[in-house]
Design an enzyme around this catalytic site. Structure first.
Site, PDB file in Angstrom:
ATOM      1  N   SER A 138       0.873  -1.189   0.000  1.00  0.00           N
ATOM      2  CA  SER A 138       0.000   0.000   0.000  1.00  0.00           C
ATOM      3  C   SER A 138       0.901   1.226   0.000  1.00  0.00           C
ATOM      4  CB  SER A 138      -0.837  -0.015   1.287  1.00  0.00           C
ATOM      5  OG  SER A 138      -1.470   1.227   1.503  1.00  0.00           O
ATOM      6  N   TYR A 151      -2.134  -1.255  10.452  1.00  0.00           N
ATOM      7  CA  TYR A 151      -2.079  -1.390   8.985  1.00  0.00           C
ATOM      8  C   TYR A 151      -0.740  -0.867   8.461  1.00  0.00           C
ATOM      9  CZ  TYR A 151      -4.005  -1.134   4.176  1.00  0.00           C
ATOM     10  OH  TYR A 151      -4.254  -1.287   2.830  1.00  0.00           O
TER      11      TYR A 151
HETATM   12  P1  NAD Z   1     -11.410  -6.219  -0.258  1.00  0.00           P
HETATM   13  O1  NAD Z   1     -12.010  -6.142   1.107  1.00  0.00           O
HETATM   14  O2  NAD Z   1     -12.265  -6.055  -1.464  1.00  0.00           O
HETATM   15  O3  NAD Z   1     -10.639  -7.598  -0.438  1.00  0.00           O
HETATM   16  C1  NAD Z   1      -9.994  -8.254   0.614  1.00  0.00           C
HETATM   17  C2  NAD Z   1      -9.950  -9.728   0.302  1.00  0.00           C
HETATM   18  O4  NAD Z   1      -9.269 -10.375   1.388  1.00  0.00           O
HETATM   19  C3  NAD Z   1     -11.340 -10.376   0.205  1.00  0.00           C
HETATM   20  O5  NAD Z   1     -11.308 -11.384  -0.772  1.00  0.00           O
HETATM   21  C4  NAD Z   1     -11.530 -10.994   1.592  1.00  0.00           C
HETATM   22  O6  NAD Z   1     -12.432 -12.074   1.609  1.00  0.00           O
HETATM   23  C5  NAD Z   1     -10.102 -11.430   1.856  1.00  0.00           C
HETATM   24  N1  NAD Z   1      -9.821 -11.662   3.261  1.00  0.00           N
HETATM   25  C6  NAD Z   1     -10.020 -10.837   4.324  1.00  0.00           C
HETATM   26  N2  NAD Z   1      -9.649 -11.452   5.458  1.00  0.00           N
HETATM   27  C7  NAD Z   1      -9.195 -12.680   5.101  1.00  0.00           C
HETATM   28  C8  NAD Z   1      -8.671 -13.785   5.816  1.00  0.00           C
HETATM   29  N3  NAD Z   1      -8.548 -13.763   7.140  1.00  0.00           N
HETATM   30  N4  NAD Z   1      -8.326 -14.881   5.118  1.00  0.00           N
HETATM   31  C9  NAD Z   1      -8.472 -14.941   3.784  1.00  0.00           C
HETATM   32  N5  NAD Z   1      -8.954 -13.931   3.047  1.00  0.00           N
HETATM   33  C10 NAD Z   1      -9.308 -12.816   3.710  1.00  0.00           C
HETATM   34  O7  NAD Z   1     -10.243  -5.147  -0.220  1.00  0.00           O
HETATM   35  P2  NAD Z   1      -9.166  -4.672  -1.292  1.00  0.00           P
HETATM   36  O8  NAD Z   1      -9.182  -3.201  -1.240  1.00  0.00           O
HETATM   37  O9  NAD Z   1      -9.305  -5.379  -2.581  1.00  0.00           O
HETATM   38  O10 NAD Z   1      -7.831  -5.134  -0.554  1.00  0.00           O
HETATM   39  C11 NAD Z   1      -6.919  -6.054  -1.089  1.00  0.00           C
HETATM   40  C12 NAD Z   1      -5.512  -5.688  -0.633  1.00  0.00           C
HETATM   41  O11 NAD Z   1      -5.165  -4.417  -1.168  1.00  0.00           O
HETATM   42  C13 NAD Z   1      -5.352  -5.568   0.887  1.00  0.00           C
HETATM   43  O12 NAD Z   1      -4.128  -6.135   1.279  1.00  0.00           O
HETATM   44  C14 NAD Z   1      -5.342  -4.075   1.108  1.00  0.00           C
HETATM   45  O13 NAD Z   1      -4.635  -3.713   2.263  1.00  0.00           O
HETATM   46  C15 NAD Z   1      -4.639  -3.617  -0.151  1.00  0.00           C
HETATM   47  N6  NAD Z   1      -4.834  -2.204  -0.476  1.00  0.00           N
HETATM   48  C16 NAD Z   1      -6.078  -1.707  -0.731  1.00  0.00           C
HETATM   49  C17 NAD Z   1      -6.214  -0.365  -1.036  1.00  0.00           C
HETATM   50  C18 NAD Z   1      -7.537   0.264  -1.339  1.00  0.00           C
HETATM   51  O14 NAD Z   1      -7.603   1.500  -1.429  1.00  0.00           O
HETATM   52  N7  NAD Z   1      -8.599  -0.492  -1.515  1.00  0.00           N
HETATM   53  C19 NAD Z   1      -5.092   0.459  -1.073  1.00  0.00           C
HETATM   54  C20 NAD Z   1      -3.852  -0.079  -0.804  1.00  0.00           C
HETATM   55  C21 NAD Z   1      -3.727  -1.420  -0.517  1.00  0.00           C
END
Ligand code: NAD
Length: 256
Positions: A138, A151
């Site tokens: 991130s 985080y």
């Molecule tokens: P999201 O909530 O859509 O997806 C998260 C995924 O992780 C889902 O499939 C969920 O079921 C799974 N998950 C959660 N807890 C879990 C567990 N204990 N075991 C297995 N699976 C689990 O969110 P996203 O935004 O797509 O996030 C994905 C990654 O991207 C994360 O690591 C997040 O930190 C990172 N990220 C997101 C953003 C943003 O702005 N959305 C920015 C930077 C980084």
């Protein structure tokens, strides 16, 4: 480009993980999906791209379940060629109010799970002398924000972990890199928008604009498709010497 390869993407039932899984499938990779919620729809979407898809519901906070998932992937596909550590959760609170169990969960899911999947995937990658490890970090892997101590700690940690693994595999065909998105409009961020709108008594659109305005100079969300494109690049021969980077795709967030 990835025909015959297998990619395992953690947290790929929604958001960024699902988009990366689709982008790799479009290049011909078979996919192991993981995550909570509906798995049938993502599985069908991947299969419609003409590759095989399997799903394992391991909870990334549970090392034993992660081991089961890695064994499952090896039994179905032989080995994992591309490992995308993407599963992640968020909790927003001041450090003195931060529930210790949320801290532990964030460190386990956003950081420690990548250690377990990586340690279990690397031996077969070494044997094949090819592998790609992509850690979804991130902008918070590079800079901090208030009220996100767990985080930020986990994401800074995974950037360091990415570099260590890149050095350990530097003379092989395995690369290890991190992707650092800024704001991406997924359910993880929608929750923060909704919480902010409720807290400040403003509309969701206003809350969204405030969120972008604070951090992301482009004032536009990074899209999941753009992140899928970056993952495909990191799997390409052009990226053979991209090793140990933390690649921002953040609309200028960390350039400030
Ligand atoms: P999201 O909530 O859509 O997806 C998260 C995924 O992780 C889902 O499939 C969920 O079921 C799974 N998950 C959660 N807890 C879990 C567990 N204990 N075991 C297995 N699976 C689990 O969110 P996203 O935004 O797509 O996030 C994905 C990654 O991207 C994360 O690591 C997040 O930190 C990172 N990220 C997101 C953003 C943003 O702005 N959305 C920015 C930077 C980084």
């Amino acid at each position: 480009m990835l025909k015959g390869k297998t990619a395992l993407v953690t947290g790929s039932t929604s958001g960024i993980g699902l988009a990366i899984a689709k982008a790799l499938a479009q290049q011909g990779a078979h996919i192991v999906l993981n995550g909570f919620g509906d798995a049938e729809t993502p599985k069908a979407q991947i299969e419609a791209l003409g590759v095989r898809a399997e799903y394992h519901g391991a909870d990334m906070s549970q090392p034993g379940q992660i081991e089961d998932m890695m064994k499952f992937a090896a039994s179905r596909f032989g080995r994992v060629d591309i490992l995308v550590n993407n599963a992640g959760i968020q909790h927003v609170a001041k450090v003195e109010d931060f529930p210790p169990e949320r801290w532990d969960a964030i460190i386990a899911i956003n950081l420690t799970s990548a250690f377990h999947t990586t340690r279990l995937a690397v031996p077969a990658m070494r044997e094949a002398n090819w592998g790609r490890i992509i850690n979804v970090a991130s902008a918070h892997g590079l800079v901090a924000s208030a009220q996100k101590s767990a985080y930020v700690a986990a994401k800074h940690g995974i950037v360091g972990f990415t570099k260590s693994v890149a050095l350990e595999t530097a003379t092989t065909g395995i690369t290890s890199n991190a992707i650092c998105p800024g704001w991406v409009l997924t359910q993880l961020v929608q929750k923060q928008i909704d919480d902010r709108a409720a807290r400040e008594g403003i509309s969701a659109t206003q809350a969204q604009n405030e969120l972008l305005g604070e951090k992301q100079p482009s004032l536009q969300f990074t899209t999941v498709e753009q992140l899928g494109g970056l993952a495909v690049f990191l799997c390409s021969p052009a990226a053979d010497q991209v090793r140990g980077v933390a690649w921002q795709m953040d609309g200028g967030w960390t350039a400030q």
